[in-house]
Write a protein that holds these residues in place. Sequence first.
Motif, PDB file in Angstrom:
ATOM      1  N   HIS A   9       6.827  -9.310   0.957  1.00  0.00           N
ATOM      2  CA  HIS A   9       6.084 -11.114   0.914  1.00  0.00           C
ATOM      3  C   HIS A   9       7.213 -10.740  -0.799  1.00  0.00           C
ATOM      4  O   HIS A   9       8.537 -10.356  -1.241  1.00  0.00           O
ATOM      5  CB  HIS A   9       5.677  -9.989  -0.167  1.00  0.00           C
ATOM      6  CG  HIS A   9       5.102 -10.884  -1.284  1.00  0.00           C
ATOM      7  ND1 HIS A   9       3.947 -11.178  -1.434  1.00  0.00           N
ATOM      8  CD2 HIS A   9       5.520 -10.215  -3.082  1.00  0.00           C
ATOM      9  CE1 HIS A   9       3.146 -12.138  -2.418  1.00  0.00           C
ATOM     10  NE2 HIS A   9       4.521 -11.153  -3.686  1.00  0.00           N
ATOM     11  N   PHE A  34       2.984  -3.311  -7.856  1.00  0.00           N
ATOM     12  CA  PHE A  34       4.030  -2.933  -6.935  1.00  0.00           C
ATOM     13  C   PHE A  34       3.987  -3.860  -5.553  1.00  0.00           C
ATOM     14  O   PHE A  34       5.623  -4.313  -5.079  1.00  0.00           O
ATOM     15  CB  PHE A  34       4.299  -1.791  -6.317  1.00  0.00           C
ATOM     16  CG  PHE A  34       5.629  -1.299  -5.801  1.00  0.00           C
ATOM     17  CD1 PHE A  34       6.318  -1.395  -5.917  1.00  0.00           C
ATOM     18  CD2 PHE A  34       4.969  -1.743  -4.476  1.00  0.00           C
ATOM     19  CE1 PHE A  34       7.823  -0.992  -5.371  1.00  0.00           C
ATOM     20  CE2 PHE A  34       6.405  -0.685  -3.534  1.00  0.00           C
ATOM     21  CZ  PHE A  34       7.967  -0.814  -4.069  1.00  0.00           C
ATOM     22  N   GLY A  37       7.453  -4.571  -3.154  1.00  0.00           N
ATOM     23  CA  GLY A  37       8.438  -4.333  -4.334  1.00  0.00           C
ATOM     24  C   GLY A  37       9.684  -5.079  -4.461  1.00  0.00           C
ATOM     25  O   GLY A  37      10.499  -4.083  -5.042  1.00  0.00           O
ATOM     26  N   HIS A  39      10.353  -7.100  -6.652  1.00  0.00           N
ATOM     27  CA  HIS A  39      10.348  -7.438  -8.515  1.00  0.00           C
ATOM     28  C   HIS A  39      11.124  -5.934  -8.431  1.00  0.00           C
ATOM     29  O   HIS A  39      11.801  -5.560  -9.494  1.00  0.00           O
ATOM     30  CB  HIS A  39       9.065  -7.624  -9.219  1.00  0.00           C
ATOM     31  CG  HIS A  39       8.964  -8.709  -9.170  1.00  0.00           C
ATOM     32  ND1 HIS A  39       7.691  -9.645  -8.570  1.00  0.00           N
ATOM     33  CD2 HIS A  39       8.867 -10.261  -9.771  1.00  0.00           C
ATOM     34  CE1 HIS A  39       8.162 -10.837  -8.169  1.00  0.00           C
ATOM     35  NE2 HIS A  39       8.704 -10.975  -9.235  1.00  0.00           N
ATOM     36  N   ILE A  53       2.868   0.987  -9.833  1.00  0.00           N
ATOM     37  CA  ILE A  53       1.612   1.036  -9.600  1.00  0.00           C
ATOM     38  C   ILE A  53       0.815  -0.255  -8.332  1.00  0.00           C
ATOM     39  O   ILE A  53       1.873  -1.002  -8.630  1.00  0.00           O
ATOM     40  CB  ILE A  53       1.352   1.397 -11.344  1.00  0.00           C
ATOM     41  CG1 ILE A  53       1.738   1.737 -11.791  1.00  0.00           C
ATOM     42  CG2 ILE A  53      -0.314   1.165 -10.477  1.00  0.00           C
ATOM     43  CD1 ILE A  53       1.306   1.443 -13.531  1.00  0.00           C
ATOM     44  N   ASP A  54       0.309   0.365  -7.393  1.00  0.00           N
ATOM     45  CA  ASP A  54       0.309  -0.610  -7.151  1.00  0.00           C
ATOM     46  C   ASP A  54      -1.350   0.180  -6.019  1.00  0.00           C
ATOM     47  O   ASP A  54      -1.905   1.098  -5.892  1.00  0.00           O
ATOM     48  CB  ASP A  54       0.340  -1.189  -5.454  1.00  0.00           C
ATOM     49  CG  ASP A  54      -0.241  -2.200  -5.577  1.00  0.00           C
ATOM     50  OD1 ASP A  54       0.558  -3.046  -5.377  1.00  0.00           O
ATOM     51  OD2 ASP A  54      -1.403  -2.375  -4.611  1.00  0.00           O
ATOM     52  N   ASP A 120       2.463  -9.459 -11.689  1.00  0.00           N
ATOM     53  CA  ASP A 120       2.335 -10.701 -10.457  1.00  0.00           C
ATOM     54  C   ASP A 120       0.975 -10.560  -9.976  1.00  0.00           C
ATOM     55  O   ASP A 120       1.071  -9.297  -8.941  1.00  0.00           O
ATOM     56  CB  ASP A 120       3.693  -9.969  -9.941  1.00  0.00           C
ATOM     57  CG  ASP A 120       3.823 -11.010  -8.340  1.00  0.00           C
ATOM     58  OD1 ASP A 120       2.840 -11.704  -9.159  1.00  0.00           O
ATOM     59  OD2 ASP A 120       4.612 -10.687  -7.339  1.00  0.00           O
ATOM     60  N   GLN A 127      -1.056  -7.962   2.354  1.00  0.00           N
ATOM     61  CA  GLN A 127      -2.075  -8.370   3.040  1.00  0.00           C
ATOM     62  C   GLN A 127      -2.972  -9.819   3.174  1.00  0.00           C
ATOM     63  O   GLN A 127      -4.191  -9.713   3.903  1.00  0.00           O
ATOM     64  CB  GLN A 127      -2.773  -8.094   0.919  1.00  0.00           C
ATOM     65  CG  GLN A 127      -2.430  -6.814   0.087  1.00  0.00           C
ATOM     66  CD  GLN A 127      -2.625  -6.655  -0.586  1.00  0.00           C
ATOM     67  OE1 GLN A 127      -2.775  -8.213  -1.383  1.00  0.00           O
ATOM     68  NE2 GLN A 127      -3.633  -5.406  -1.194  1.00  0.00           N
TER      69      GLN A 127
HETATM   70  C1  SAM Z   1       1.359 -10.805  -5.713  1.00  0.00           C
HETATM   71  S1  SAM Z   1       1.162  -9.627  -4.958  1.00  0.00           S
HETATM   72  C2  SAM Z   1       2.966  -8.550  -6.205  1.00  0.00           C
HETATM   73  C3  SAM Z   1       4.671  -9.308  -5.457  1.00  0.00           C
HETATM   74  C4  SAM Z   1       5.269  -8.038  -5.554  1.00  0.00           C
HETATM   75  N1  SAM Z   1       5.385  -8.418  -7.528  1.00  0.00           N
HETATM   76  C5  SAM Z   1       6.529  -8.244  -4.693  1.00  0.00           C
HETATM   77  O1  SAM Z   1       8.184  -8.305  -5.134  1.00  0.00           O
HETATM   78  O2  SAM Z   1       6.135  -7.219  -3.647  1.00  0.00           O
HETATM   79  C6  SAM Z   1       0.182  -8.652  -5.929  1.00  0.00           C
HETATM   80  C7  SAM Z   1       0.027  -6.857  -5.670  1.00  0.00           C
HETATM   81  O3  SAM Z   1      -0.705  -5.997  -6.847  1.00  0.00           O
HETATM   82  C8  SAM Z   1      -1.454  -5.280  -6.927  1.00  0.00           C
HETATM   83  N2  SAM Z   1      -2.837  -5.866  -7.391  1.00  0.00           N
HETATM   84  C9  SAM Z   1      -3.326  -6.538  -7.177  1.00  0.00           C
HETATM   85  N3  SAM Z   1      -4.135  -5.896  -9.044  1.00  0.00           N
HETATM   86  C10 SAM Z   1      -4.364  -4.609  -8.408  1.00  0.00           C
HETATM   87  C11 SAM Z   1      -4.043  -3.919 -10.260  1.00  0.00           C
HETATM   88  N4  SAM Z   1      -5.510  -3.867 -10.807  1.00  0.00           N
HETATM   89  N5  SAM Z   1      -4.011  -2.829 -10.214  1.00  0.00           N
HETATM   90  C12 SAM Z   1      -2.977  -2.556  -8.777  1.00  0.00           C
HETATM   91  N6  SAM Z   1      -2.378  -3.309  -8.308  1.00  0.00           N
HETATM   92  C13 SAM Z   1      -2.847  -4.838  -8.237  1.00  0.00           C
HETATM   93  C14 SAM Z   1      -1.611  -6.038  -4.736  1.00  0.00           C
HETATM   94  O4  SAM Z   1      -2.763  -4.637  -4.541  1.00  0.00           O
HETATM   95  C15 SAM Z   1      -1.021  -6.456  -4.272  1.00  0.00           C
HETATM   96  O5  SAM Z   1      -0.601  -5.349  -3.681  1.00  0.00           O
END
Ligand code: SAM
Length: 315
Positions: A9, A34, A37, A39, A53-54, A120, A127
């Motif tokens: 991603h 996360f 990862g 960021h 956290i994810d 984010d 996914q």
């Molecule tokens: C847009 S992606 C983040 C990508 C990440 N910033 C990167 O650089 O790879 C969103 C992520 O947030 C997780 N996510 C969404 N809602 C969440 C929540 N309420 N708590 C924890 N993780 C969450 C999703 O499973 C997904 O892996």
Amino acid sequence: MNAATSPAHLPVMVDACLEFLAPHPGSWIIDGTFGAGGHSRALLEAGASVLAIDSDPQARAHASALGADIATPAAPPHGGQARETRREAGRFRFQAGNFRDMEQLARAAELSSVAGVLLDLGVSSMQLDEGERGFAFRHDGPLDMRMAHAGRNAADIVNEAPFEELAALLWRYGEERHSRRIARAIVEARDRAPIRTTGQLAEVVASAYPSGPRRTHPARRTFQALRIEVNDELGALQEGLEAAARVLAPEGRLVVISYHSLEDRIVKRFFKDSPRLTALTRKPLEASEAEIRANPRARAAKLRAAERSQEPSPA
Ligand SMILES: C[S@@+](CC[C@H](N)C(=O)[O-])C[C@H]1O[C@@H](n2cnc3c(N)ncnc32)[C@H](O)[C@@H]1O
């Protein structure tokens, strides 16, 4: 294809995140989403310590590949007692969990002071690209959409929710103008046979849509609505923002990247109303044309940042 081998991603608006979060050695930043990862990696490279956290357990493979200390909950995480067994933890830790439980997770990781929180939002490319996760109308697979692999899935809702509930859901979370028409088509189709796959649902929605030119797939809003409902995304966002405002140290920064107007509205309102925060962005920042060309996902991104006040007013 599994989480560790699926295409990575691309992180969105990394420079703006770094500018607001100002990572440096000794500062702890919580990356609440996360994903793969991207960021977190940038924050770590700048010298900060990261609690990642994810809610998706598959993110663990990416965290492990990046060298995270993986926390193992000693008991199931629900109920808020996320006690963990962890070997001597370094400056990069990963915890599977929901960012709405950020306070308990930060406490379990024994963070004394949190200088920044990044959210984010939404789903990752992994996914979306893995058909079997059931998030995408473009990839056929079981109609699932659960980030955390637990609870009611999209097929349960599509096959069991009464017509009025379905129509309201599509209207509220998808902002779908043809919500009643689509809900009716779903009910008619499921009366013939249960709708089990993303492909079947996309077809039912497309058949209900008025013909004519359109810029996006007719099922886009329906899938967005179901995903939000299945994962309680807006409830988690509201609670995650509240938790972030409590967990941040004075002058700590909160950065949120959202991808649709329902999310951005919640963030904007929270930043305006929270007695603990001062907004640093009057209008949301957007990705540059160059970034959008390299990563079309960045087109919808809206970034807002806020700072925790020096003297928090009593809640
Ligand atoms: C847009 S992606 C983040 C990508 C990440 N910033 C990167 O650089 O790879 C969103 C992520 O947030 C997780 N996510 C969404 N809602 C969440 C929540 N309420 N708590 C924890 N993780 C969450 C999703 O499973 C997904 O892996």
